[in-house]
Scaffold this active site. Structure first.
Site, PDB file in Angstrom:
ATOM      1  N   HIS A   1       0.811  -1.214   0.000  1.00  0.00           N
ATOM      2  CA  HIS A   1       0.000   0.000   0.000  1.00  0.00           C
ATOM      3  C   HIS A   1       0.851   1.274   0.000  1.00  0.00           C
ATOM      4  O   HIS A   1       0.314   2.379  -0.138  1.00  0.00           O
ATOM      5  CB  HIS A   1      -0.945   0.008   1.208  1.00  0.00           C
TER       6      HIS A   1
ATOM      7  N   ASP B   1      -2.506   2.032  -4.572  1.00  0.00           N
ATOM      8  CA  ASP B   1      -3.786   2.270  -3.924  1.00  0.00           C
ATOM      9  C   ASP B   1      -4.829   1.333  -4.531  1.00  0.00           C
ATOM     10  O   ASP B   1      -4.609   0.717  -5.580  1.00  0.00           O
ATOM     11  CB  ASP B   1      -4.206   3.728  -4.090  1.00  0.00           C
TER      12      ASP B   1
END
Length: 429
Positions: free
Chosen positions: A401, A405
């Protein structure tokens, strides 16, 4: 005269290796380039060849010991030289080394211990670890990232918990209890020590390969904030296509036509559209990799390996089928070369081959993502306002992450899905 054999560097990012097995013992003759031991690294198992022809004189490192690149592992009496000449020289060298270690290198080792890499400092700060309480295993006693991870797992006291150094004066001083440290993030629970054994329990020593896998998994989970997403894919057309082609393909090409080449093809074509999925985290930058090298997970009875198909985007379904077959055979035969394990930029895992229908794989550090293809199952599905039996499959993506995204990961996964669903019974490959 005897020649020192040093631990070779088995890859540009490899800094140490574990002597898994000696293939020779003192007194054994050895030819030039003949393997003398098996070494396990965080990349691959490899055989170390002799650099000369002669006789094994001494095995300096025991099996199971991890040593740094460049460290002495054994000595070989070179063919044509007198062993008698070597003994006094060896004794003199030992004395000189012992003397030197107590003098000049002591300063060098001390200086090396105080030189911390940015990665070590960052990891220590994140977990509030006092570096002065850690013994380094790197060259000259230098602290490595693995030392930090080991300290975190073993519960080394945080910096705020360190006892105040004793004063030189013998005068008594009032004892105070330090406030409990508040780490920036919770450290992993240390493994239980001294677990009581009950009747019938079996202890299995951790192999070098299993220890390496454990370290890499811990590293990945510690460093990369994992996120996960999944999509459902209708692969009815792909199943029909493979069923139509597989027998002729086997006769013509000599390899089985599995679903894996189709999965990889859909992935590499989608990576070209979404290059951030083919990247690594570089601390203060994201590095988009030019080459698309697909790591594939191959399981053996005792371990999991991830050999690499280099430049997978340049291969056809046939080329991918051959590459998958060759790497799987080499893995299970224990014949992987170092080059087979290097350079992967994205990992594909066919967990469906053993019946899994859902998984959340751990990212193959330092890659940005890993994609699992689950088992193909016939299910009733609503299609064109009617219920039909279709071949359905889940595809599961774990992502870093820091780099990716949900929006980009979702779009990438959707393109993989669309490419797989585009196959029909009459598609050309």
């Amino acid at each position: 005269m005897a020649t020192d054999i040093l631990m070779p560097q088995l890859g540009e990012s490899v800094t140490e290796g574990t002597i898994a097995k000696w293939l020779k013992k003192p007194g054994d003759p050895v030819s030039k380039y003949e393997p003398i031991c098996e070494v396990s690294t965080d990349k691959v198992n490899a055989e170390v060849p002799s650099t000369i022809e002669g006789t094994i004189v001494e095995l300096v490192v025991e099996e199971g010991t991890t040593v740094s690149v460049g460290d002495l592992i054994c000595r070989i009496q070179e063919a044509g030289t007198a062993a008698a000449e070597e003994e006094p020289k060896a004794e003199a060298a030992k004395e000189e080394k012992a003397s030197a270690k107590a003098e000049v290198p002591a300063q060098e080792e001390t200086s090396m211990k105080q030189r911390y890499s940015p990665a070590v400092l960052k990891l220590a700060n994140e977990h509030n670890i006092d570096l002065t309480r850690i013994s380094g295993t790197g060259r000259g006693g230098r602290i490595t990232r693995k030392d930090i991870l080991r300290a975190i797992e073993q519960g080394v006291p945080a910096a705020a918990e360190q006892p105040v150094a004793a004063e030189k004066s013998a005068a008594p001083r009032e004892e105070t209890k330090p406030e409990p440290a508040q780490p920036k993030q919770p450290a992993p629970v240390a493994e239980a020590a001294g677990v009581p054994l009950e009747n019938g329990d079996i202890e299995i020593p951790v192999t070098a390969v299993r220890r390496t896998i454990a370290q890499r998994m811990v590293q990945s989970k510690h460093e990369a904030p994992h996120a996960w997403t999944m999509m459902e894919v209708d692969v009815t057309g792909l199943v029909e296509l493979r069923n139509r082609l597989k027998e002729d393909f086997k006769k013509r090409e000599g390899v089985n036509l599995t679903f894996m080449p189709f999965f990889i093809k859909a992935v590499v074509d989608s990576l070209k559209e979404f290059p951030y999925l083919n990247s690594v985290w570089g601390g203060d930058k994201i590095i988009l990799k030019k080459r698309i090298n697909i790591s594939i997970a191959v399981a053996t009875d005792d371990a999991l390996y991830v050999p690499v198909i280099h430049d997978a985007d340049e291969k056809s379904i046939l080329g991918l089928a051959r590459a998958v077959s060759q790497l799987a055979e080499k893995t299970r035969a224990g014949k992987l070369d170092l080059k087979d394990m290097q350079g992967g930029t994205f990992t594909v895992n066919n967990t469906g081959s053993f019946g899994s229908v859902l998984s959340a794989p751990i990212i193959n550090h330092p890659q940005a993502a890993i994609l699992s293809f689950e088992s193909i199952v016939k299910r009733p599905v609503v299609t064109n306002q009617m219920i039909a039996v279709r071949d359905m499959m889940n595809i599961c993506l774990s992502l870093d992450h820091r780099i990716l995204d949900g929006l980009m990961a979702g779009r990438f996964l959707k393109r993989v899905k669309e490419r797989l669903e585009a196959y029909g019974p009459n598609s050309e490959i």
